[in-house]
Design a protein around this motif. Structure first.
Motif, mmCIF file in Angstrom:
data_model
loop_
_atom_site.group_PDB
_atom_site.id
_atom_site.type_symbol
_atom_site.label_atom_id
_atom_site.label_comp_id
_atom_site.label_asym_id
_atom_site.label_seq_id
_atom_site.Cartn_x
_atom_site.Cartn_y
_atom_site.Cartn_z
ATOM 1 N N ASP A 83 -8.169 -2.047 42.387
ATOM 2 C CA ASP A 83 -9.565 -2.607 42.510
ATOM 3 C C ASP A 83 -10.806 -1.467 42.729
ATOM 4 N N GLY A 84 -11.762 -1.762 42.217
ATOM 5 C CA GLY A 84 -13.112 -0.880 42.289
ATOM 6 C C GLY A 84 -13.615 -0.990 43.824
ATOM 7 N N GLY B 281 -37.101 -1.241 51.798
ATOM 8 C CA GLY B 281 -35.666 -1.051 52.108
ATOM 9 C C GLY B 281 -34.831 -0.304 50.946
ATOM 10 N N GLY B 282 -33.927 0.556 51.018
ATOM 11 C CA GLY B 282 -33.082 1.105 50.008
ATOM 12 C C GLY B 282 -32.291 0.124 49.185
ATOM 13 N N GLY B 283 -32.360 0.131 47.870
ATOM 14 C CA GLY B 283 -31.266 -0.642 47.149
ATOM 15 C C GLY B 283 -29.714 -0.381 47.498
ATOM 16 N N GLY B 284 -28.849 -1.550 47.336
ATOM 17 C CA GLY B 284 -27.458 -1.255 47.531
ATOM 18 C C GLY B 284 -26.985 -0.579 46.364
ATOM 19 N N GLY B 285 -25.999 0.161 46.515
ATOM 20 C CA GLY B 285 -25.245 0.873 45.202
ATOM 21 C C GLY B 285 -24.499 -0.167 44.474
ATOM 22 N N GLY B 286 -24.215 0.005 43.596
ATOM 23 C CA GLY B 286 -23.364 -0.996 42.590
ATOM 24 C C GLY B 286 -21.774 -0.800 42.939
ATOM 25 N N GLY B 287 -21.086 -1.755 42.608
ATOM 26 C CA GLY B 287 -19.929 -1.863 42.885
ATOM 27 C C GLY B 287 -19.204 -1.238 41.651
ATOM 28 N N ALA B 288 -17.943 -0.650 42.004
ATOM 29 C CA ALA B 288 -17.246 0.007 40.809
ATOM 30 C C ALA B 288 -16.359 -0.887 40.052
ATOM 31 N N GLY B 289 -16.040 -0.528 38.882
ATOM 32 C CA GLY B 289 -15.263 -1.408 38.020
ATOM 33 C C GLY B 289 -13.736 -0.895 38.503
ATOM 34 N N GLY B 290 -12.992 -2.132 38.256
ATOM 35 C CA GLY B 290 -11.508 -2.347 38.311
ATOM 36 C C GLY B 290 -10.785 -1.414 37.374
ATOM 37 N N GLY B 291 -9.726 -0.685 37.804
ATOM 38 C CA GLY B 291 -8.656 -0.366 36.720
ATOM 39 C C GLY B 291 -8.066 -1.152 35.880
ATOM 40 N N GLY C 286 -11.697 2.058 40.116
ATOM 41 C CA GLY C 286 -10.411 1.742 40.537
ATOM 42 C C GLY C 286 -9.478 2.446 39.413
ATOM 43 N N VAL C 287 -8.436 3.072 39.864
ATOM 44 C CA VAL C 287 -7.586 3.636 39.030
ATOM 45 C C VAL C 287 -6.676 2.947 38.319
ATOM 46 N N GLY C 288 -6.525 3.294 36.916
ATOM 47 C CA GLY C 288 -5.733 2.286 36.167
ATOM 48 C C GLY C 288 -4.083 2.498 36.580
ATOM 49 N N GLY C 289 -3.476 1.377 36.014
ATOM 50 C CA GLY C 289 -2.089 1.116 36.335
ATOM 51 C C GLY C 289 -1.420 2.283 35.250
ATOM 52 N N THR C 290 -0.372 3.087 36.004
ATOM 53 C CA THR C 290 0.297 4.179 35.339
ATOM 54 C C THR C 290 1.511 3.273 34.462
ATOM 55 N N GLY C 291 1.562 3.494 33.043
ATOM 56 C CA GLY C 291 2.713 2.992 32.312
ATOM 57 C C GLY C 291 3.766 3.637 32.610
ATOM 58 N N PHE C 292 4.968 3.004 32.138
ATOM 59 C CA PHE C 292 6.393 3.523 31.987
ATOM 60 C C PHE C 292 6.309 5.003 31.242
ATOM 61 N N GLU C 293 6.888 5.952 31.907
ATOM 62 C CA GLU C 293 7.203 7.335 31.442
ATOM 63 C C GLU C 293 5.820 7.816 30.898
ATOM 64 N N GLN C 294 4.575 7.205 31.868
ATOM 65 C CA GLN C 294 3.356 7.842 31.538
ATOM 66 C C GLN C 294 2.777 7.418 30.254
ATOM 67 N N PHE C 295 3.415 6.529 29.745
ATOM 68 C CA PHE C 295 2.649 5.904 28.061
ATOM 69 C C PHE C 295 2.107 4.683 28.372
ATOM 70 N N GLY C 296 1.022 4.344 27.525
ATOM 71 C CA GLY C 296 0.346 3.275 27.664
ATOM 72 C C GLY C 296 -0.409 2.628 29.118
ATOM 73 N N SER C 297 -0.640 3.880 29.816
ATOM 74 C CA SER C 297 -1.643 3.585 31.042
ATOM 75 C C SER C 297 -2.861 3.058 30.905
ATOM 76 N N GLY C 298 -3.296 2.299 31.848
ATOM 77 C CA GLY C 298 -4.604 1.639 31.827
ATOM 78 C C GLY C 298 -5.641 2.650 32.074
ATOM 79 N N GLY C 299 -6.901 2.486 31.687
ATOM 80 C CA GLY C 299 -7.993 3.188 31.832
ATOM 81 C C GLY C 299 -8.667 3.057 33.258
ATOM 82 N N ASP C 300 -9.338 4.163 33.968
ATOM 83 C CA ASP C 300 -9.748 3.899 35.181
ATOM 84 C C ASP C 300 -11.228 3.240 35.192
#
Length: 317
Positions: A235-236, A98-108, A261-275
Motif C-alpha cells: 500500500d502507498g 493553513g498548509g495544504g496536506g500532502g498527497g497520498g502515495a500510489g499503491g504498488g 508502495g513497493v511493487g510485488g516481486t515476481g517468481f525468480e525476479q521476473f514479472g514484478s509489479g511497478g512501484d
C-alpha cells in the motif's frame, strides 16, 4: 527453427542461456527477442527464452516433450496524489492560512503469475504461437481503468490468432496499484491562523493474481507441473498533514507527500509489479504580502510493471 511475426523491441544484447551453449538465433540483428541455446555434445537439453514483449512463432525441432515456463507481466504502480492547496487569508487580517496536506502515495502493482506446464504429443515441425506480455502502465487507475494491469503471457497451438480453444499454457498479468488521493486544502486564516489540511490517504497495493492454466488442444496435451500466485504490491503511504510554520510568523508549510508502495516481486525476479508513485507536497498557507495559499504539487507517476517471460526447454537425446 524459430521465426517472429513482428520485430522485437529494441534493447540490450541477449544473454547466453543453457549449459555451455552457443547462440543459434537472436532476433533483429542481435536483439534479444528470443535466444536459443544449442547444447554441447555432452548436454541433453536445449532451451529458448522469450524475454521481450511481442508475438512469436516457434517451430518444434523434434517431437520431444516441451517444458513451458510462463510469467505474466507485472502490474503498474498507482500514481501519487496531488498535494492540497494552502489556505488563504484576507489582506486586512493578521492570521495565516493553513498548509495544504500532502498527497497520498500510489499503491504498488502486483507481480504476474508463474506457471509451468509440459506440452506433449505433437510432431516435429509443429508450430506454436508464443506471446510475451507488456508490463502494466503506471497511471491513474481511476481515469484509465484496466491500463495498470500487466498482460498475459503464454503459448498457443498453431500460428493463428490466440484463442481459448488453442491455449496450451498461460499466466495472468498482475493488477495495477491504486492511485493515492489528493491532500486536503489548508484552512483559511482570519483573526486566527487557519488549520493545516490533512494528508491524502495512500492508494491500496494490488492483490496478487491467481489465474494460470495448462490445456489440451486436440491430441496435443498440456499438463500442469507447477504454479505460483503473483505477489501483492504494498500500500502507498498517506500524505502528511500541513506542518505549521518553520519559525513563528512565517507561512505554514504544506505536508510532505507519502512514499509509494513497493511493487510485488515476481517468481525468480521476473514479472514484478511497478512501484507506486510518491504523493506531491501540499502548498504553503497564505501570509502577509502573499495572502493566497500556494498550489499543491502533483504526485509522481507509478512505475511500469516488468515484462512477462516464456521459457521453452526440451530434451535432445
Amino acid at each position: 527453427m524459430m521465426t517472429t511475426s513482428r520485430p522485437a523491441p529494441a534493447g540490450p544484447p541477449g544473454r547466453r542461456l543453457g549449459r555451455i551453449g552457443v547462440t543459434l538465433v537472436a532476433l533483429s540483428a542481435g536483439i534479444a527477442g528470443a535466444v536459443v541455446s544449442a547444447p554441447a555434445a555432452h548436454a541433453a537439453e536445449a532451451q529458448v527464452v522469450f524475454g521481450w514483449p511481442g508475438v512469436y512463432t516457434f517451430t518444434a525441432p523434434s517431437d520431444a516433450d516441451i517444458t513451458v515456463q510462463v510469467w505474466g507481466a507485472g502490474g503498474g504502480g498507482g500514481r501519487g496524489g496531488t498535494g492540497g492547496a494552502g489556505g488563504s487569508v484576507p489582506w486586512q487580517l493578521a492570521g495565516v492560512g493553513g498548509g495544504g496536506g500532502g498527497g497520498g502515495a500510489g499503491g504498488g502493482g502486483a507481480s504476474g503469475k508463474y506457471g509451468k506446464c509440459r506440452v506433449s504429443r505433437f510432431d516435429k515441425g509443429q508450430t506454436f504461437t508464443v506471446v510475451v506480455g507488456f508490463g502494466g502502465r503506471g497511471v491513474n487507475a481511476d481515469s484509465l481503468p484496466g491500463r495498470g494491469r500487466g498482460e498475459e503471457s503464454g503459448i498457443w497451438l498453431g500460428t493463428g490468432r490466440p484463442t481459448f480453444a488453442t491455449l496450451l499454457a498461460a499466466a495472468e498479468g498482475g493488477a495495477g496499484g491504486r492511485p493515492g488521493e489528493t491532500g486536503r486544502r489548508g484552512g483559511n486564516g482570519g483573526v486566527r491562523d487557519g488549520s493545516d489540511g490533512p494528508g491524502g490517504p495512500g492508494g491500496d497495493g494490488a492483490r496478487g493474481s491467481a489465474h494460470t492454466g495448462c490445456g489440451n488442444v486436440g491430441f496435443v496435451r498440456g499438463r500442469r507441473l507447477d504454479d505460483k500466485p503473483g505477489a501483492a504490491g504494498a500500500d502507498g503511504a498517506a500524505g502528511q498533514s500541513g506542518q505549521g510554520p518553520e519559525v513563528p510568523g512565517s507561512s505554514r508549510r504544506g505536508g510532505e507527500g507519502g512514499t509509494g508502495g513497493v511493487g510485488g516481486t515476481g517468481f525468480e525476479q521476473f514479472g514484478s509489479g511497478g512501484d507506486g508513485g510518491d504523493g506531491g507536497p501540499g502548498g504553503l498557507g497564505g501570509l502577509g504580502d502573499s495572502p493566497v495559499g500556494g498550489t499543491g504539487f502533483h504526485g509522481s507517476r507509478g512505475a511500469f510493471g516488468d515484462w512477462g517471460r516464456v521459457v521453452l526447454s526440451w530434451q535432445t537425446d
